[in-house]
Design a protein around this motif. Sequence first.
Motif, short mmCIF file in Angstrom:
data_model
loop_
_atom_site.label_atom_id
_atom_site.label_comp_id
_atom_site.label_asym_id
_atom_site.label_seq_id
_atom_site.Cartn_x
_atom_site.Cartn_y
_atom_site.Cartn_z
N MET A 93 5.46 9.75 3.28
CA MET A 93 6.31 9.35 2.50
C MET A 93 7.28 10.65 2.47
N ASN A 98 9.18 5.03 4.44
CA ASN A 98 9.17 3.93 3.43
C ASN A 98 7.88 2.99 3.29
N ALA A 99 7.99 2.05 2.37
CA ALA A 99 6.99 1.29 2.00
C ALA A 99 6.62 0.31 2.93
N GLU A 100 7.98 -0.27 4.02
CA GLU A 100 7.74 -1.41 4.89
C GLU A 100 7.01 -0.70 6.13
N PRO A 110 3.87 -5.36 2.75
CA PRO A 110 4.86 -4.73 2.25
C PRO A 110 4.59 -4.30 0.43
N ALA A 111 4.39 -5.27 -0.01
CA ALA A 111 4.30 -5.43 -1.84
C ALA A 111 2.92 -4.44 -1.89
N ARG A 114 3.95 -0.86 -1.34
CA ARG A 114 4.84 -0.36 -2.48
C ARG A 114 4.14 -0.04 -3.45
N TRP A 117 1.83 3.15 -2.97
CA TRP A 117 2.81 4.54 -2.94
C TRP A 117 3.08 4.77 -4.71
N THR A 118 3.57 3.76 -5.08
CA THR A 118 3.95 3.76 -6.70
C THR A 118 2.87 4.27 -7.51
#
Length: 136
Positions: A93, A98-100, A110-111, A114, A117-118
């Motif tokens: 990252m 990116n998350a995708e 992807p969700a 994300r 990663w968050t």
Amino acid sequence: MTMSTRPADDGGLEITIRLTAAEAEAMQNVPQLMAEAFDSHLWALGMLRTGANSRDPGSPAPVQGDWASALWHADRLRSRLDAIRTATIRAFMASGGNAERLAGVLRTEPAEARALWTEMRNRPPGDWERWASGGS
């Protein structure tokens, strides 16, 4: 680093992992410890699939002590592998990932990537993750 396999003289398989001088210096004794733990993973997998302990003369059925030894090594390797994975996600990252793309690499939605990663971004690296990155 390179890895190779070749048939062994006894019908088995030899696995060789070669580190560059820089990798070996950076990792010190870590490869030996991880190789021993990985060896135990393959031993456990062999016992699970064959029902025999190939490390004892005559290849008897595994006993509780064999399983305990395999589990101990599996647990030793798991914490290190999880830390390497986490540190690698952070590095991915930080390098513009990116998350995708992360979702594609991890084969997840992807969700979910994300959210992972968050969650990682909101907590500092732990002891094992610092270990993986060469810190203490």
